[in-house]
Design a protein around this motif. Structure first.
Motif, PDB file in Angstrom:
ATOM      1  N   GLU A 185       0.829  -1.209   0.000  1.00 58.44           N
ATOM      2  CA  GLU A 185       0.000   0.000   0.000  1.00 58.44           C
ATOM      3  C   GLU A 185       0.862   1.257   0.000  1.00 58.44           C
ATOM      4  O   GLU A 185       0.565   2.228  -0.709  1.00 58.44           O
ATOM      5  N   LYS A 212      -1.666  -2.416  -7.790  1.00 58.86           N
ATOM      6  CA  LYS A 212      -3.131  -2.407  -7.719  1.00 58.86           C
ATOM      7  C   LYS A 212      -3.691  -3.828  -7.746  1.00 58.86           C
ATOM      8  O   LYS A 212      -4.657  -4.143  -7.039  1.00 58.86           O
ATOM      9  N   MET A 258      -3.370  -5.259  -4.336  1.00 59.27           N
ATOM     10  CA  MET A 258      -4.325  -4.685  -3.393  1.00 59.27           C
ATOM     11  C   MET A 258      -5.748  -5.218  -3.623  1.00 59.27           C
ATOM     12  O   MET A 258      -6.537  -5.304  -2.680  1.00 59.27           O
ATOM     13  N   HIS A 259      -6.065  -5.583  -4.878  1.00 58.07           N
ATOM     14  CA  HIS A 259      -7.418  -6.066  -5.184  1.00 58.07           C
ATOM     15  C   HIS A 259      -7.513  -7.589  -5.234  1.00 58.07           C
ATOM     16  O   HIS A 259      -8.583  -8.128  -5.522  1.00 58.07           O
ATOM     17  N   SER A 260      -6.423  -8.255  -4.949  1.00 56.17           N
ATOM     18  CA  SER A 260      -6.409  -9.717  -5.066  1.00 56.17           C
ATOM     19  C   SER A 260      -6.984 -10.418  -3.841  1.00 56.17           C
ATOM     20  O   SER A 260      -7.308 -11.600  -3.895  1.00 56.17           O
ATOM     21  N   GLY A 261      -7.075  -9.697  -2.741  1.00 54.68           N
ATOM     22  CA  GLY A 261      -7.549 -10.315  -1.511  1.00 54.68           C
ATOM     23  C   GLY A 261      -6.431 -10.879  -0.655  1.00 54.68           C
ATOM     24  O   GLY A 261      -6.680 -11.445   0.415  1.00 54.68           O
ATOM     25  N   GLN A 283      -2.199 -13.409 -11.739  1.00 56.28           N
ATOM     26  CA  GLN A 283      -3.537 -12.880 -11.492  1.00 56.28           C
ATOM     27  C   GLN A 283      -4.221 -12.456 -12.793  1.00 56.28           C
ATOM     28  O   GLN A 283      -5.417 -12.698 -12.995  1.00 56.28           O
ATOM     29  N   ARG A 299      -7.564 -14.019 -14.372  1.00 52.09           N
ATOM     30  CA  ARG A 299      -8.690 -13.146 -14.684  1.00 52.09           C
ATOM     31  C   ARG A 299      -9.112 -13.303 -16.144  1.00 52.09           C
ATOM     32  O   ARG A 299     -10.300 -13.307 -16.468  1.00 52.09           O
TER      33      ARG A 299
END
Length: 378
Positions: free
Chosen positions: A9, A75, A78-81, A99, A103
Motif C-alpha cells: 500500500e 493495484k 491490493m485487489h487480489s484479496g 492474477q 482473470r
C-alpha cells in the motif's frame, strides 16, 4: 521485483505521487527487497538505465521498468484479496502476471457462458417461430451442454387428419462453439394410409417452412409465402410438393406458382356460393387460412339452404377444391352447378318481386293476359 506484502500500500501511494510529478521510470534491485528506500524514480528511461550502468556489475543487480507497470502490479496485489498486513516476500511481477492470466481465463469462460446462453435463446426462439413451440427448450439445453458436434431432437404433433413426426437437426460451427438449427425431417402418418410421405425442410433466415405448413404440404395442399431469391429480392409464390417427382436426395420437388402464373384465390372462391365471402372480416380470415395451406370449413348457400363444406386452394388448376362435411371431394362441375342454381334462384326472386312491384291495382290479370297474347303472336 521482490516486495514485502506489508509495503504494498505504501509503495502504491509513493508510485502514484511520483507519477504525478512526471516520473515515468524506476530502477529496482534484483537481489534485495524493493521498498521505498531501494527503488529509485526517473523521468526518462535513459536516466534509469544510466543508474544501473554506473558500475561494471550493476546491470546484474538492478533493472528498470515503467512506473505505470509498477502502479498496475501493485493495484492487482491490493485487489487480489491477499493479506497485506503480514510481512511476506512476494514476487510482484510473477504474482501480477498470474492474477491477470487467471482473470483472463475467468473472463473468457464468462464470455463463453454468455455466448452459449445467447445461442440457446436464439435457437429456442427459432424453434418456437418455426412452429414447434417452447416444449423443446429443456432438451435443447441438455444437448448443447453435452457439446456434441451434431444432435437431433424429436417432436410430434397430432392433427385431425394425421400425426406429424419431426426430427430437428442441429450442428456446431467449425469456427466456434455456436450451434445452428439447420433443418428438420417431417413424416406424415395417417391412419389407414399405406405410405407415410416425408420431407426434409431446411431452416433459413427468410424461406423457412413452418411445422404446420409442412403438415399441409405433406397432406397435399399448397402454401402461399413471401420468399427471397438469391439476390435478396422478395417475391410471392404458392408452393406445393410434387409427389410424382422425387429428387435424388429423397425429397419431393417443390412446385412454385409465382405471381405471374395468374392464380387469383379470391376470384376462384367467388365462383362458389360461400357465405363467409359476404362479410369482409370473415372473407379476410378465409383467405389468410387458405394461404397457409389449411383445409378450411365454410358455409355454402344453395337455394337458400346452408350446408357445411370445406375448401382448399388449388393454384395448379387456378381454382379451389371443395369437400363436403364428410371430407368427400365434390367435383368442380357440381360446384359450378350449385353456383348457377343459386344465381338463377336469386334472378327469379328479383323478377317476381319486380312483377309484384309493377302490377297496377285492379287490373293485374287483364294486363297480364294482354302481354301473354302479344308474346305468343311474335
Amino acid at each position: 521485483m521482490i516486495i514485502n506484502t506489508a509495503d504494498a500500500e505504501i509503495l502504491l501511494s509513493l508510485a502514484k505521487e511520483m507519477a504525478s510529478y512526471k516520473y515515468r521510470y524506476i530502477a529496482y534491485p534484483l537481489t534485495l527487497i524493493s521498498d521505498s528506500d531501494t527503488i529509485q524514480f526517473f523521468k526518462t528511461s535513459m536516466h534509469a538505465e544510466d543508474y544501473y550502468l554506473v558500475g561494471p556489475n550493476d546491470i546484474d543487480y538492478f533493472k528498470s521498468m515503467p512506473i505505470d507497470s509498477l502502479v498496475n502490479n501493485l493495484k492487482i496485489v491490493m485487489h487480489s484479496g491477499i493479506d497485506t498486513y503480514c510481512d511476506k516476500e512476494l514476487d510482484l511481477t510473477a504474482f501480477a502476471r498470474q492474477q491477470m492470466e487467471s482473470r483472463e481465463i475467468l473472463e473468457n469462460n464468462l464470455n463463453i457462458n454468455i455466448m452459449n446462453q445467447k445461442n440457446l435463446e436464439f435457437l429456442a426462439s427459432q424453434i418456437k417461430y418455426t412452429g414447434f413451440g417452447e416444449t423443446l427448450d429443456g432438451a435443447l439445453k441438455e444437448k448443447m451442454e453435452k457439446g456434441e458436434k451434431e444432435f437431433t431432437i424429436p417432436h410430434e404433433a397430432k392433427f385431425d387428419r394425421g400425426t406429424l413426426s419431426s426430427e430437428l437437426s442441429f450442428k456446431k460451427s467449425d469456427q466456434s462453439d455456436l450451434y445452428f438449427f439447420n433443418s428438420y425431417k417431417a413424416i406424415l402418418e395417417k391412419e389407414g394410409a399405406s405410405h407415410a410421405p416425408e420431407q426434409i425442410f431446411y431452416v433459413s433466415k427468410d424461406n423457412t417452412i413452418t411445422m404446420k405448413e409442412a403438415f399441409n404440404l405433406l397432406d397435399g395442399r399448397a402454401v402461399n409465402k413471401d420468399l427471397k431469391n438469391k439476390e435478396g429480392e422478395v417475391y410471392n409464390s404458392w408452393i406445393s410438393l410434387d409427389f410424382k417427382n422425387p429428387e435424388n436426395s429423397g425429397n419431393f420437388k417443390l412446385n412454385h406458382y409465382h405471381q405471374n402464373y395468374g392464380y387469383d384465390l379470391e376470384a376462384a372462391l367467388s365462383k362458389h356460393s360461400i357465405k363467409e365471402l359476404e362479410t369482409p372480416k370473415f372473407k379476410e380470415d378465409l383467405l389468410n387460412s387458405l394461404k397457409k395451406g389449411n383445409l378450411q370449413s365454410v358455409t355454402f348457400v344453395v337455394s337458400g339452404v346452408e350446408s357445411k363444406m370445406h375448401v382448399e386452394a388449388n393454384p395448379h388448376f387456378k381454382t379451389v377444391n371443395v369437400y363436403d362435411a364428410n371430407l368427400q371431394r365434390i367435383n368442380h362441375r357440381e360446384s359450378r352447378e350449385e353456383k348457377k342454381e343459386n344465381a338463377l334462384d336469386k334472378k327469379e326472386s328479383k323478377e317476381q318481386q319486380k312483377d309484384v312491384d309493377g302490377e297496377p291495382e285492379g287490373g293485374g290479370q287483364k294486363e297480364g293476359k294482354k302481354r301473354k297474347v302479344k308474346s305468343q303472336s311474335i
